[in-house]
Write a protein that holds these residues in place. Structure first.
Motif, short mmCIF file in Angstrom:
data_model
loop_
_atom_site.label_atom_id
_atom_site.label_comp_id
_atom_site.label_asym_id
_atom_site.label_seq_id
_atom_site.Cartn_x
_atom_site.Cartn_y
_atom_site.Cartn_z
N MET A 562 -32.66 4.13 20.64
CA MET A 562 -31.53 4.45 19.79
C MET A 562 -30.48 5.21 20.60
N PRO A 563 -29.22 5.10 20.23
CA PRO A 563 -28.18 5.82 20.96
C PRO A 563 -28.33 7.32 20.76
N PRO A 564 -27.87 8.12 21.73
CA PRO A 564 -27.92 9.57 21.54
C PRO A 564 -27.01 9.97 20.39
N VAL A 565 -27.42 10.98 19.63
CA VAL A 565 -26.58 11.45 18.54
C VAL A 565 -26.06 12.83 18.86
N LYS A 566 -25.16 13.29 18.03
CA LYS A 566 -24.51 14.58 18.23
C LYS A 566 -25.54 15.71 18.20
N GLU A 567 -25.22 16.78 18.93
CA GLU A 567 -26.10 17.95 18.93
C GLU A 567 -25.85 18.76 17.67
N ILE A 568 -26.47 18.29 16.57
CA ILE A 568 -26.35 18.96 15.30
C ILE A 568 -27.75 19.24 14.76
N PRO A 570 -31.28 19.03 13.26
CA PRO A 570 -32.16 17.86 13.19
C PRO A 570 -32.12 17.11 11.86
N PRO A 571 -32.08 17.77 10.69
CA PRO A 571 -32.01 16.99 9.45
C PRO A 571 -30.75 16.14 9.36
N TYR A 572 -29.64 16.65 9.89
CA TYR A 572 -28.40 15.88 9.87
C TYR A 572 -28.44 14.76 10.91
N GLN A 573 -29.09 15.04 12.04
CA GLN A 573 -29.29 13.98 13.03
C GLN A 573 -30.08 12.82 12.43
N ASP A 574 -31.18 13.18 11.75
CA ASP A 574 -32.02 12.17 11.13
C ASP A 574 -31.24 11.35 10.12
N ARG A 575 -30.37 12.01 9.36
CA ARG A 575 -29.58 11.28 8.36
C ARG A 575 -28.63 10.30 9.01
N LEU A 576 -27.97 10.72 10.10
CA LEU A 576 -27.07 9.79 10.80
C LEU A 576 -27.82 8.59 11.33
N TYR A 577 -29.03 8.82 11.89
CA TYR A 577 -29.85 7.71 12.38
C TYR A 577 -30.23 6.77 11.24
N ARG A 578 -30.67 7.35 10.14
CA ARG A 578 -31.09 6.52 9.01
C ARG A 578 -29.91 5.75 8.43
N ASN A 579 -28.77 6.42 8.29
CA ASN A 579 -27.59 5.73 7.78
C ASN A 579 -27.19 4.58 8.69
N LEU A 580 -27.28 4.82 10.01
CA LEU A 580 -26.90 3.80 10.98
C LEU A 580 -27.80 2.57 10.86
N GLN A 581 -29.11 2.78 10.78
CA GLN A 581 -30.02 1.65 10.66
C GLN A 581 -29.92 1.00 9.28
N TYR A 582 -29.66 1.80 8.26
CA TYR A 582 -29.43 1.27 6.91
C TYR A 582 -28.23 0.33 6.92
N VAL A 583 -27.14 0.79 7.53
CA VAL A 583 -25.93 -0.04 7.61
C VAL A 583 -26.23 -1.34 8.34
N ALA A 584 -26.95 -1.26 9.46
CA ALA A 584 -27.25 -2.47 10.24
C ALA A 584 -28.12 -3.44 9.45
N MET A 585 -29.17 -2.93 8.80
CA MET A 585 -30.05 -3.81 8.03
C MET A 585 -29.30 -4.52 6.90
N THR A 586 -28.41 -3.79 6.24
CA THR A 586 -27.72 -4.36 5.08
C THR A 586 -26.57 -5.28 5.46
N ARG A 587 -26.38 -5.54 6.76
CA ARG A 587 -25.41 -6.59 7.15
C ARG A 587 -26.01 -7.97 6.86
N GLY A 588 -27.34 -8.07 6.76
CA GLY A 588 -28.01 -9.37 6.64
C GLY A 588 -27.96 -9.91 5.22
N MET A 589 -27.56 -11.14 5.08
CA MET A 589 -27.48 -11.78 3.77
C MET A 589 -28.77 -12.49 3.39
#
Length: 604
Positions: A562-568, A570-589
């Motif tokens: 996974m790409p490096p995330v901002k130094e924030i 950990p709970p906020y880091q985890d949310r950005l990672y989850r949102n990012l993968q959520y966005v990618a998965m939901t591109r699929g029809m």
């Protein structure tokens, strides 16, 4: 359908109350329930039988070369049959074997042997796990294999989406937010609202008032995609200047006041080692503190020092004295940038907001502004957009899909809207039920106890369960992905442009393009300057971040890391990672497959 319409006619004429009509209605309901139950049972059986094949698909895909060789052998044997027919005595041929009855017998024996070989090879192919796997995939309701099907699926507005604009009018000064989870069609509704506004625009009636209307979105890739969608929906309505990236839009506006200014995204990051004398924060933490928190949220000195505004999401706590040190560095950087006429991204927005507040109306040339993916705008950007809109700001966004900022921008920008200004879309038209369930379960597992999960959405299309492949070797993972891409195009009939391959880092794009080339597939990077979404015959390559807002019938996610995330925090880091993968998965029809290393977490 005809019988139900007949019964509805009875409701109007009065005879529906008769006993016979009641019996007919009851019989029809019983039949439909029985038919529905049978379909549900068939689907459940299909999924159960297919699950084993899916679990072994990484091994099954390796059967393709041997099966392809058998298909070629069948073609060779069929050609031999044709040659035999031409040379047969019945067709006046001259057999090379001895003439007469023995020649005819030899012909018949050879023909029988060839037919037997063809039948045997065909039986081996049809009984193979690979053939059964392809057959299982094709039996699901896959809606967008061809470009024509894909485009029709994208731009067909639903009654719910039309209803969201039932009382829409840009003549009112009220802002509006179109929201909903992934796949509900927020962008389509926004584009429809934009098209209606452009069609009804009558500059001659405004007598000097601003009449321009522009849609601003987060990236240049989204500008191209929104323009592609708009052209499908309402051909010829949008002009080139009606859609702009936020970068282009803000740069043009600040140019009106500061013609010689430039924007350097890396400026503050590169200066950190020179100015960071805090002894408290790392260079990366200080960059986030100043660029994204102080500038990005337009935090004033009074708020930061006197009111001690909360620093939610930031990693290291700071007391008043430490905040004073940070503020002194912020002031030093601001003085340097103003002297140089070279600004960081967010300080350029701060400067624009300063001009808008000091000279109200001077830069307002827009009657309405439309904002797509507004949740990824920083608060200072929304503040600027609000002041630049002479009448109203119409936004589409969902904070559950934020992949850049970690603080709600609407609240900070004073864009807290009441219920009548918010239109919530609830039907997920993009994703199948299995894709939706995987993505939602993954994202929601990262929420804090009691946290609002955001708007619910409801998918209705069935499809194959997403497949997750796990390997330790990134090169082997890429080989498997390329083999799967070839399968979707060659064996399942998807057009190449229907397949989107999403990588966790830009550096992976070249590797995937090379692997695709080895199996005879051409590809293009959607972020490339010359790429257009109308282009045919090439698979689409994108990073996870650049896939935001896009749609693909088939999504293959390459996640060796996974790409490096901002130094924030950990709970906020985890949310950005989850949102990012959520966005990618939901591109699929229709289909989602995830190719990941052991270190990349995902819901299974």
């Amino acid at each position: 359908g005809i019988t139900w319409n007949f019964l509805r006619l009875g409701d109007y004429t009065g005879w529906a109350a008769l006993k016979e009509a009641g019996e007919l209605r009851s019989s029809l309901e019983t039949w439909e329930l029985r038919e529905s139950a049978a379909e549900d049972t068939e689907l459940a059986d299909l999924k159960t039988n297919f699950a084993d094949l899916q679990s072994r698909s990484a091994d099954i895909i390796t059967q393709h070369p041997a099966l392809d060789a058998k298909e070629k052998e069948i073609l060779r044997l069929r050609k031999r049959l044709i040659d035999l027919e031409i040379a047969s005595p019945d067709n006046g041929g001259q057999p090379t074997q001895e003439a007469g009855t023995s020649g005819e017998t030899r012909f018949t024996s050879t023909r029988t042997e060839v037919l037997r070989s063809i039948r045997q090879l065909r039986a081996e192919i049809d009984s193979s796990d690979y053939h059964r796997y392809i057959d299982g995939l094709s039996r699901f309701s896959l809606t967008a294999r061809t470009r024509r099907d894909y485009e029709k699926h994208l731009v067909r507005l639903t009654p719910e989406q039309y209803q969201a604009l039932a009382d829409f009018s840009t003549d009112t000064p009220e802002d509006m937010l179109i929201t909903g989870s992934a796949g509900t069609g927020k962008t389509l509704v926004l584009l429809e609202a934009l098209a209606r506004t452009l069609k009804s625009r009558t500059p001659e009636l405004h007598l000097g008032q601003p009449t321009k209307t522009t849609l601003v979105t987060f990236t240049r890739t989204l500008v191209k995609y929104d323009r592609y969608l708009a052209e499908l929906m309402t051909p010829g309505t949008l002009q080139e200047a009606d859609l702009e990236s936020s970068e282009t839009f803000f740069w043009k506006k600040l140019k009106e006041k500061e013609p010689k200014h430039t924007v350097d995204y890396q400026l503050i990051r590169n200066l950190m080692s020179e100015v960071n004398d805090s002894g408290l924060l790392s260079d990366a933490e200080l960059w986030i503190e100043i660029e994204e928190f102080l500038f990005g949220l337009n935090i004033s000195k009074d708020e930061y020092l006197d009111a001690a505004v909360p620093r939610n999401g930031l990693k290291t706590p700071l007391n008043l004295k430490e905040r004073e040190q940070v503020w002194a560095i912020r002031e030093k950087l601001a003085e340097y940038m103003e002297a140089e006429g070279r600004y960081s991204k967010h300080y350029a927005r701060v400067r624009l907001l300063h001009w808008l507040e000091s000279d109200p109306g001077a830069l307002i040339t827009h009657e309405n502004l439309f904002v797509d993916e507004s949740q990824d705008m920083f608060a200072v950007e929304l503040m600027c957009l609000k002041k630049l809109a002479g009448r109203s700001l119409i936004m589409a966004g969902d904070t559950g899909q934020s992949i850049y900022g970690f603080i709600n921008p609407y609240r900070r920008a004073n864009l807290e809207l009441d219920q009548k200004q918010i239109r919530v879309l609830k039907t997920n038209h993009r994703n199948t039920i299995p894709i939706h369930n995987l993505a939602e379960n993954y994202r929601r597992r990262g929420l804090r106890v009691g946290e609002n999960p955001g708007p619910e959405s409801y998918p209705f299309r069935e499809g194959p369960d997403p497949e997750i492949h796990q390997m330790g070797n990134p090169d082997a993972l890429a080989d498997l992905l390329a083999a799967k891409a070839r399968m979707y195009i060659s064996d399942l009939g998807y057009d190449p442009e229907a397949v989107g391959i999403l990588c966790s880092r830009t550096a992976h794009l070249a590797l995937i393009a090379e692997k695709l080339s080895t199996v005879g597939l051409a590809s293009a990077v959607v972020k490339a300057g010359d790429f257009e979404f109308s282009r045919r015959g090439v698979l689409r390559l994108s990073t996870l971040h650049s896939s935001k807002g896009l749609d693909f019938p088939v999504v293959l996610m390459y996640l060796p890391e996974m790409p490096p995330v901002k130094e924030i925090d950990p709970p906020y880091q985890d949310r950005l990672y989850r949102n990012l993968q959520y966005v990618a998965m939901t591109r699929g029809m229709d289909v989602v497959e995830i190719f990941r290393s052991d270190s990349v977490g995902i819901v299974t």
